[in-house]
Write an enzyme that holds these catalytic residues in place. Sequence first.
Site, PDB file in Angstrom:
ATOM      1  N   ASP A 281       4.415   7.678   3.991  1.00 19.31           N
ATOM      2  CA  ASP A 281       4.911   6.308   3.913  1.00 19.31           C
ATOM      3  C   ASP A 281       3.686   5.389   3.826  1.00 19.31           C
ATOM      4  O   ASP A 281       2.547   5.831   3.938  1.00 19.31           O
ATOM      5  CB  ASP A 281       5.825   5.987   5.108  1.00 19.31           C
ATOM      6  CG  ASP A 281       6.746   4.806   4.798  1.00 19.31           C
ATOM      7  OD1 ASP A 281       6.447   4.047   3.846  1.00 19.31           O
ATOM      8  OD2 ASP A 281       7.754   4.625   5.495  1.00 19.31           O
ATOM      9  N   TRP A 282       3.958   4.136   3.650  1.00 17.14           N
ATOM     10  CA  TRP A 282       2.921   3.120   3.454  1.00 17.14           C
ATOM     11  C   TRP A 282       1.881   3.184   4.592  1.00 17.14           C
ATOM     12  O   TRP A 282       2.218   2.914   5.730  1.00 17.14           O
ATOM     13  CB  TRP A 282       3.601   1.753   3.396  1.00 17.14           C
ATOM     14  CG  TRP A 282       2.696   0.597   3.155  1.00 17.14           C
ATOM     15  CD1 TRP A 282       2.042  -0.136   4.102  1.00 17.14           C
ATOM     16  CD2 TRP A 282       2.348   0.017   1.899  1.00 17.14           C
ATOM     17  NE1 TRP A 282       1.308  -1.128   3.515  1.00 17.14           N
ATOM     18  CE2 TRP A 282       1.483  -1.061   2.150  1.00 17.14           C
ATOM     19  CE3 TRP A 282       2.679   0.315   0.566  1.00 17.14           C
ATOM     20  CZ2 TRP A 282       0.950  -1.852   1.142  1.00 17.14           C
ATOM     21  CZ3 TRP A 282       2.141  -0.484  -0.433  1.00 17.14           C
ATOM     22  CH2 TRP A 282       1.291  -1.551  -0.147  1.00 17.14           C
TER      23      TRP A 282
END
Length: 751
Positions: A281-282
Amino acid sequence: MRYFKIIKNAFCLALFMGVVLTSCRSDENQYTDNKRIEELLSRMTLEEKIGQMVQKNGGSFSDSLVRAGRIGSVLNEISVEKQNRIQKMAVEESRLGIPIIFARDVIHGFKTIMPIPLAQAATWNPQIVEKGARVAATEAASSGIRWTFSPMVDVTRDPRWGRIAEGFGEDPFLTSEMGAALVRGYQGENLSNKTSIAACVKHLAAYGWAEGGRDYNTTNIPENDLRDIVLPPFKRCADEGALSMMTSFNDINGVPATGNKFLVNDILREEWGYQGLVVSDWVSVIQLITHGVAADEKMSARMAVHATVDMEMASTSYETYLKELLHEGAISQQQINDAVRRILTVKFILGLFDDPYTNPNDFPEMLNEKHLAVSKKAATESAVLLKNEGLLPISEDIKTIAVIGPLADAPHDQLGTWIFDGNKQNSVTPLEAIKKMAKAKGIKLLYEQGMEISRSKEISSPGRVQAIAKQADIVLLFLGEESILSGESHSRANIDLPGAQQELVKLAAKSGKPVATVIMAGRPLTFEPVLEYTGAVLYAWHSGTMTGPALADLLFGHESPSGKLPVTFPRHVGQIPIYYNHRNTGKPATNETWERMDDIPVEAPQLSIGNTSHYLDYGFEPMYPFGFGLSYTKFEYQSIETDKNDYFQTDTIRVSIKLKNTGDYDAAEVVQLYIHDKVASRAPVMKQLKAFEKVFFKTGEQKTVEFELPVSALGFHNLEMDYVVEPGEFIIMAGGSSETKLDTEIVIEKN
Ligand code: NOJ
């Protein structure tokens, strides 16, 4: 159709690519692709390989990086012109010409916005959900996006969690079916078709288990529950051929998912044989430092590689440290090669090597009539009728309608959370649609917003609200939450109707006129306090571009509501977690044993006999159970039968359920099938959804709905963590909600 079959022997990558490519390309192409991947790999420098493992946000990198082959994917660049320019540098000006894959969060539509995923789950109709994803894929692909970060299949039992809006609710089976439908819709019949985009199943795993429903919070979950409740939707989507998965932000029992070798490498890769691309994820790779399990970026990169996270989103620890880690022997060449192979495979499958550019003229227009019709149908089917004392559908005798409330004409908010590319200018609001319909029917329409926004602390025009309510034959209230009150990092500790909305309901009811309420929200709200003031409640979620026309059809009876709750609605936030598939406990409560707070005598002695599991103030039952939803018609569940009484482990149970539409409207019903294992080595849950089907009935029509349930679906993970179906008696139950109407017993024999 499955593009991406799971191979039991995880390390057989060549075979894997064969399987993947076979299902969407000819044998010859597949052979060429495999050969091209291996050839490419053999020619790639270490820097170029690491480059493939890098995903950059649009606008955050220089052209020289692209030309040097140092970027594998770009997210959030949606200008086709810019993409084609970047792609040209990658394909025509870099040494090996490897195309970039452009990614974006296309969560519930691109320009044509579908209902939020939680609302899509409320349709209990995988076909319409698949169609919605097909529309989203076609529109996104016409903007050059070939990879969406969807579906989110995080099962959750907590409506405080803002991201409940993005998933499919509390049940692993319903979530699995909906997730798989989205995968099919995004990836289409043929992945190399230009309208197909890669799905990314997220967030692996247990993100919806965040303590207290606070986003990103710590997650503690026993491994059995992880395997029985949280992981099945990921496995289902993997089996459906999802090309990629995303790790989650949270830690699981202390180990953050992005550095969780047990979760990603051992379960996903080795147990399931999943060979798709796994992206972080980010910046979740370097968040391993914030979690406190890595001392620095170098260590976090090493942990993520060992977990088999192939691509790092947004942060830069891979590009900075992988070379050094390899030279130090902390990671291996094989690990890098495997990651790069998985990334290149996705690019080949999507046909990016053969046709890397986007020409919007090759695609149908966005927001075209067909796309809007899909959005409208999904919105219509997602609305759940929770209460109706004969107010709906609006009677033909009604001459004047008062429409009141902050959500009646809120084109932005009806779209819901995570709409990067949706536009409120394209929304048709309930007010617009009702006005149009009322005009056609010769009904007078009065309107007052009443509150500026859902959170307003005061009613802005109490006098006018009262006046129009008095003039009307029926009041339609449009209440709920603005879209920004749910979604990522938008959890709420109090999930009542925000602002002065409770007062607004009371004020409208004071007119003495019948009040029907439509609630538009990104999560279940606790609205019990207003129930006594309203004769009907239609729960409409945030249902996208076509919310207005869908609701007008339902309110005026052109359609009968057919949505069912994908999540339990609590009476009060203090009851959370409250969910249908719970265990019995040793002291289950009943209405007789529930000791109501107000009935307790002063200085009553505390006893330890006869006590049961409940709250003194809110009992033990929810406001509305999972699977619940009314219709304008009535369904009578008449009988349930199985083809046999005794089954062996390899058998299939055939269940027939007879029901009849005994009411006055043609309508669809969601027939739901649940099971209960009567005695098991681990306390069994009271009910588990195992099958469902949405079936249309004409007035008076009777049908027998048949389900085929493999005995192997009745199992659970035992204390040794083996998946087992323990022999013994099981109850099979059916009905139009988790409060089932029919049941029968069967026996599972030892084989
Ligand atoms: C963070 C979110 O958790 C994830 O769901 C999303 O796909 C990425 N950001 C990219 O925007």
